[in-house]
Design a protein around this motif. Structure first.
Motif, PDB file in Angstrom:
ATOM      1  N   LEU A   1      -6.451   1.647  -4.350  1.00 37.41           N
ATOM      2  CA  LEU A   1      -5.484   2.736  -4.462  1.00 37.41           C
ATOM      3  C   LEU A   1      -5.266   3.211  -5.895  1.00 37.41           C
TER       4      LEU A   1
ATOM      5  N   ASP B   1       0.816   3.941  -2.970  1.00 40.62           N
ATOM      6  CA  ASP B   1       0.434   5.295  -2.596  1.00 40.62           C
ATOM      7  C   ASP B   1       1.427   6.299  -3.169  1.00 40.62           C
TER       8      ASP B   1
ATOM      9  N   ALA C   1       0.827  -1.206   0.000  1.00 40.95           N
ATOM     10  CA  ALA C   1       0.000   0.000   0.000  1.00 40.95           C
ATOM     11  C   ALA C   1       0.860   1.254   0.000  1.00 40.95           C
TER      12      ALA C   1
ATOM     13  N   PRO D   1      -2.073   4.333   3.969  1.00 45.40           N
ATOM     14  CA  PRO D   1      -2.890   3.851   2.847  1.00 45.40           C
ATOM     15  C   PRO D   1      -3.515   2.484   3.078  1.00 45.40           C
TER      16      PRO D   1
END
Length: 258
Positions: A106, A27, A23, A79
């Motif tokens: 995302l 991100d 993540a 995230p």
């Protein structure tokens, strides 16, 4: 062969390590206003139920994501926490996203996602939960070799096998070399288990020799139950996004305190 099913292990400490880094990397990549490609060689399913029989049988999620949330391992705005909060809002408080669903949350509408899964039961599961993804019911190494370099050229490949195919330890370094030669701008991330017998050591030694500037991050933890062979989690990342070392340092502190 192909007996592994991740529903028994979803949300465990290795998942937390892997997904926090995944993540964080995505991100960073999506901050640039240009589309990117995201590929996975072993996608599994998009969504897991931590109240299901598989998860409750092992209790691994309780020691992983449940403890992480209770003790605040994910700071506000992380995230992974954002993705998990949104996905539980849609699917219920016991939902846990696999890496494809974390990525889908995302990524942006103009980004491309290609997911491979060979396990028959797992291959049927992602479709309802990963809108817009291209699903490939085939060997993920074959898919990645065929698609790389992808269009758009910016992007990331996640290699996340179960390693039940023991030859993966020997073939993965050569595979990553081939992909990196064709796609020299891609972020290539490999997750691997740390096992008590250290069988991963030769693989990582070979990768580190060929990619001396790559990111190597490993964390240790107690076995999930007596006799369980996994004692940690590792990520090897070629072309890691800028700033990811801050996240690895944070995770190292968390796992060192367990």
């Amino acid at each position: 062969m192909l007996s592994y099913q991740h529903a028994y292990h979803a949300g465990n400490l290795a998942d937390f390590h892997k997904h926090a880094l995944l993540a964080s990397m995505l991100d960073y990549l999506v901050r640039k206003p240009k589309p990117l490609s995201y590929l996975e060689t072993h996608a599994g399913r998009g969504l897991y139920d931590l109240s299901g029989a598989e998860s409750t049988r092992t209790g691994e999620a309780q020691a992983g994501i449940t403890r992480a949330l209770t003790e605040g391992w994910l700071p506000p705005g992380h995230p992974l926490l954002q993705a998990l909060t949104a996905i539980r809002g849609w699917h219920g408080p016991d939902a846990y996203p696999g890496s494809p669903l974390i990525a889908q949350y995302l990524l942006r509408p103009d980004d491309r996602m290609d997911l491979a899964e060979l396990h028959p039961a797992e291959a049927e599961a992602p479709a309802p939960h990963i809108p817009g993804a291209r699903l490939h019911h085939q060997d993920g190494f074959v898919m990645a070799n065929a698609l790389c370099p992808p269009t758009p050229r910016r992007g990331m490949l996640l290699i996340d096998p179960s390693f039940e195919v023991k030859s993966d330890y020997e073939t993965i370094p050569r595979f990553i070399q081939r992909i990196a030669a064709k796609w020299n701008v891609g972020t290539i991330a490999l997750w691997y288990p740390l096992l008590a017998d250290n069988r991963h050591k030769a693989m990582i030694g070979s990768l580190a020799a060929n990619f001396p500037e790559a990111l190597l991050h490993e964390v240790g933890f107690a076995p999930a139950r007596p006799g369980h062979g996994m004692v940690g989690s590792g990520m090897f990342v070629v072309n890691p996004p800028y700033g990811i070392r801050d996240e690895t340092a944070r995770l190292s502190r968390i796992f060192a305190a367990l």
